[in-house]
Structure formats: structure tokens, C-alpha cells
Scaffold this motif. Structure first.
Motif, PDB file in Angstrom:
ATOM      1  N   PRO A  19      34.613  27.109  49.224  1.00 17.61           N
ATOM      2  CA  PRO A  19      33.559  28.108  49.418  1.00 17.61           C
ATOM      3  C   PRO A  19      34.143  29.374  50.027  1.00 17.61           C
ATOM      4  O   PRO A  19      34.972  29.325  50.920  1.00 17.61           O
ATOM      5  CB  PRO A  19      32.576  27.429  50.357  1.00 17.61           C
ATOM      6  CG  PRO A  19      33.379  26.400  51.075  1.00 17.61           C
ATOM      7  CD  PRO A  19      34.447  25.973  50.113  1.00 17.61           C
ATOM      8  N   GLY A  20      33.738  30.517  49.515  1.00 17.84           N
ATOM      9  CA  GLY A  20      34.194  31.798  50.049  1.00 17.84           C
ATOM     10  C   GLY A  20      35.479  32.306  49.424  1.00 17.84           C
ATOM     11  O   GLY A  20      35.904  33.416  49.702  1.00 17.84           O
ATOM     12  N   SER A  21      36.162  31.510  48.607  1.00 17.22           N
ATOM     13  CA  SER A  21      37.413  31.976  48.015  1.00 17.22           C
ATOM     14  C   SER A  21      37.162  33.079  46.989  1.00 17.22           C
ATOM     15  O   SER A  21      37.951  34.017  46.878  1.00 17.22           O
ATOM     16  CB  SER A  21      38.185  30.822  47.388  1.00 17.22           C
ATOM     17  OG  SER A  21      37.476  30.301  46.276  1.00 17.22           O
ATOM     18  N   ALA A  22      36.066  33.026  46.263  1.00 13.79           N
ATOM     19  CA  ALA A  22      35.735  34.081  45.300  1.00 13.79           C
ATOM     20  C   ALA A  22      35.410  35.375  46.035  1.00 13.79           C
ATOM     21  O   ALA A  22      35.831  36.466  45.624  1.00 13.79           O
ATOM     22  CB  ALA A  22      34.561  33.666  44.425  1.00 13.79           C
ATOM     23  N   GLU A  23      34.678  35.246  47.147  1.00 13.59           N
ATOM     24  CA  GLU A  23      34.357  36.434  47.949  1.00 13.59           C
ATOM     25  C   GLU A  23      35.627  37.051  48.514  1.00 13.59           C
ATOM     26  O   GLU A  23      35.782  38.271  48.537  1.00 13.59           O
ATOM     27  CB  GLU A  23      33.414  36.061  49.095  1.00 13.59           C
ATOM     28  CG  GLU A  23      32.034  35.661  48.662  1.00 13.59           C
ATOM     29  CD  GLU A  23      31.196  35.174  49.834  1.00 13.59           C
ATOM     30  OE1 GLU A  23      31.570  35.446  50.993  1.00 13.59           O
ATOM     31  OE2 GLU A  23      30.176  34.537  49.573  1.00 13.59           O
ATOM     32  N   LEU A  24      36.519  36.190  48.965  1.00 13.34           N
ATOM     33  CA  LEU A  24      37.769  36.670  49.537  1.00 13.34           C
ATOM     34  C   LEU A  24      38.615  37.369  48.473  1.00 13.34           C
ATOM     35  O   LEU A  24      39.184  38.432  48.725  1.00 13.34           O
ATOM     36  CB  LEU A  24      38.544  35.506  50.156  1.00 13.34           C
ATOM     37  CG  LEU A  24      39.764  35.873  50.973  1.00 13.34           C
ATOM     38  CD1 LEU A  24      39.384  36.821  52.100  1.00 13.34           C
ATOM     39  CD2 LEU A  24      40.406  34.631  51.541  1.00 13.34           C
ATOM     40  N   ARG A  25      38.661  36.816  47.268  1.00 19.27           N
ATOM     41  CA  ARG A  25      39.404  37.460  46.192  1.00 19.27           C
ATOM     42  C   ARG A  25      38.801  38.826  45.854  1.00 19.27           C
ATOM     43  O   ARG A  25      39.515  39.794  45.634  1.00 19.27           O
ATOM     44  CB  ARG A  25      39.399  36.563  44.947  1.00 19.27           C
ATOM     45  CG  ARG A  25      40.514  35.556  44.963  1.00 19.27           C
ATOM     46  CD  ARG A  25      40.674  34.881  43.604  1.00 19.27           C
ATOM     47  NE  ARG A  25      40.875  33.461  43.871  1.00 19.27           N
ATOM     48  CZ  ARG A  25      40.039  32.483  43.600  1.00 19.27           C
ATOM     49  NH1 ARG A  25      38.919  32.730  42.974  1.00 19.27           N
ATOM     50  NH2 ARG A  25      40.317  31.247  43.911  1.00 19.27           N
ATOM     51  N   ASP A  26      37.471  38.888  45.818  1.00 16.27           N
ATOM     52  CA  ASP A  26      36.800  40.170  45.550  1.00 16.27           C
ATOM     53  C   ASP A  26      37.118  41.188  46.636  1.00 16.27           C
ATOM     54  O   ASP A  26      37.375  42.362  46.362  1.00 16.27           O
ATOM     55  CB  ASP A  26      35.281  39.978  45.447  1.00 16.27           C
ATOM     56  CG  ASP A  26      34.874  39.223  44.194  1.00 16.27           C
ATOM     57  OD1 ASP A  26      35.708  39.157  43.259  1.00 16.27           O
ATOM     58  OD2 ASP A  26      33.735  38.720  44.164  1.00 16.27           O
ATOM     59  N   GLN A  27      37.110  40.737  47.879  1.00 15.49           N
ATOM     60  CA  GLN A  27      37.404  41.634  48.996  1.00 15.49           C
ATOM     61  C   GLN A  27      38.856  42.118  48.914  1.00 15.49           C
ATOM     62  O   GLN A  27      39.139  43.306  49.128  1.00 15.49           O
ATOM     63  CB  GLN A  27      37.161  40.927  50.323  1.00 15.49           C
ATOM     64  CG  GLN A  27      37.395  41.814  51.528  1.00 15.49           C
ATOM     65  CD  GLN A  27      37.167  41.082  52.837  1.00 15.49           C
ATOM     66  OE1 GLN A  27      36.908  39.883  52.854  1.00 15.49           O
ATOM     67  NE2 GLN A  27      37.271  41.799  53.936  1.00 15.49           N
ATOM     68  N   GLU A  29      40.640  42.376  46.205  1.00 16.97           N
ATOM     69  CA  GLU A  29      40.718  43.286  45.061  1.00 16.97           C
ATOM     70  C   GLU A  29      40.179  44.665  45.423  1.00 16.97           C
ATOM     71  O   GLU A  29      40.768  45.689  45.079  1.00 16.97           O
ATOM     72  CB  GLU A  29      39.953  42.692  43.866  1.00 16.97           C
ATOM     73  CG  GLU A  29      40.242  43.360  42.559  1.00 16.97           C
ATOM     74  CD  GLU A  29      41.709  43.275  42.152  1.00 16.97           C
ATOM     75  OE1 GLU A  29      42.207  44.279  41.601  1.00 16.97           O
ATOM     76  OE2 GLU A  29      42.360  42.238  42.377  1.00 16.97           O
ATOM     77  N   ARG A  30      39.050  44.702  46.128  1.00 22.11           N
ATOM     78  CA  ARG A  30      38.480  45.992  46.566  1.00 22.11           C
ATOM     79  C   ARG A  30      39.436  46.706  47.509  1.00 22.11           C
ATOM     80  O   ARG A  30      39.652  47.911  47.409  1.00 22.11           O
ATOM     81  CB  ARG A  30      37.129  45.771  47.257  1.00 22.11           C
ATOM     82  CG  ARG A  30      35.971  45.576  46.306  1.00 22.11           C
ATOM     83  CD  ARG A  30      34.638  45.674  47.035  1.00 22.11           C
ATOM     84  NE  ARG A  30      34.539  44.806  48.210  1.00 22.11           N
ATOM     85  CZ  ARG A  30      34.089  43.547  48.190  1.00 22.11           C
ATOM     86  NH1 ARG A  30      33.692  43.000  47.050  1.00 22.11           N
ATOM     87  NH2 ARG A  30      34.026  42.837  49.295  1.00 22.11           N
TER      88      ARG A  30
END
Length: 132
Positions: A19-27, A29-30
């Protein structure tokens, strides 16, 4: 301690697929995009040659606009002066000037030769005056 834990000091290493790994990848990337934009902006500020070229292009453009404006003003004033002179010049004098202009156009080559001879004469005379 694994490599991920060392690079993210103070943040726990995410487990892949957790959980949260997709959010972390998005962050991440941003953050990379923002960092890339910041680097590009700093590189543009540091590129003095490019800034000088842009400034030169702007100055040349402004000078061309100013020259066109001044040229148009000169044309307008010249037209006004011609109209004023025609209005104030007596008709017989205008007729004589027209005849002289016609004769000059018809005999252009002899007039150009005479003008060139006059210029050479004046230059020679001026050169001799400086030697004394």
C-alpha cells in the motif's frame, strides 16, 4: 539494511506492491519532473550567449520598428512640404522647373559625367590644399 533504506533516510522502505507504493512512485515522478524543470530554468539563466542573442533580436526588432516609423514620418512631412512649395511657387516657375527636370531626364548621361568630373575636381583641389 538494504539500498532502498539507505537512500530514503528517515522513511521506511516501501515493499513492492504494498500500500502506498503507487503514491510514492507518483510523488517521485512529480519530484523528478519539477527538478528537471528547475534545472532547465537554471541552465537558461546561466546561458549568457542565448540571453545576448535574445536581447540582440529584441533590439534589432525595436530599431526596425523605429526606423519604419521615422521613415513614414519623413514621407508625410516631405509630401506636406512639396504641397506647400507647389502652393506658394508661381506657375511660371513651376513650368520652368518641370522643363528643366524633363531635360535632365533626357540628358542623364552627360549630366552624370559632368557631376563626376566636378566631384573629381573638388577632391583633387581639396587634396592639394591639405598638402600645403
Amino acid at each position: 539494511m538494504n539500498d532502498d533504506a539507505r537512500t530514503n533516510i528517515g522513511t521506511p522502505a516501501p515493499t513492492p506492491g504494498g500500500p502506498g507504493s503507487a503514491e510514492l512512485r507518483d510523488q517521485v515522478e512529480r519530484t523528478r519532473d519539477e527538478l528537471g524543470q528547475t534545472v532547465e530554468a537554471l541552465a537558461a539563466k546561466a546561458d549568457i550567449k542565448a540571453q545576448a542573442k535574445e536581447k540582440k533580436a529584441a533590439v534589432v526588432g525595436q530599431a526596425a520598428e523605429k526606423a519604419a516609423l521615422v521613415s513614414e514620418q519623413i514621407r508625410e512631412k516631405t509630401g506636406y512640404a512639396v504641397q506647400l512649395m507647389k502652393a506658394k511657387t508661381p506657375d511660371p516657375l513651376l513650368e520652368k522647373a518641370g522643363q528643366a527636370a524633363t531635360a535632365a531626364r533626357a540628358n542623364r548621361t552627360p549630366l552624370l559625367v559632368a557631376g563626376a568630373v566636378l566631384v573629381v575636381f573638388l577632391l583633387v583641389r581639396r587634396g592639394r590644399g591639405r598638402r600645403r
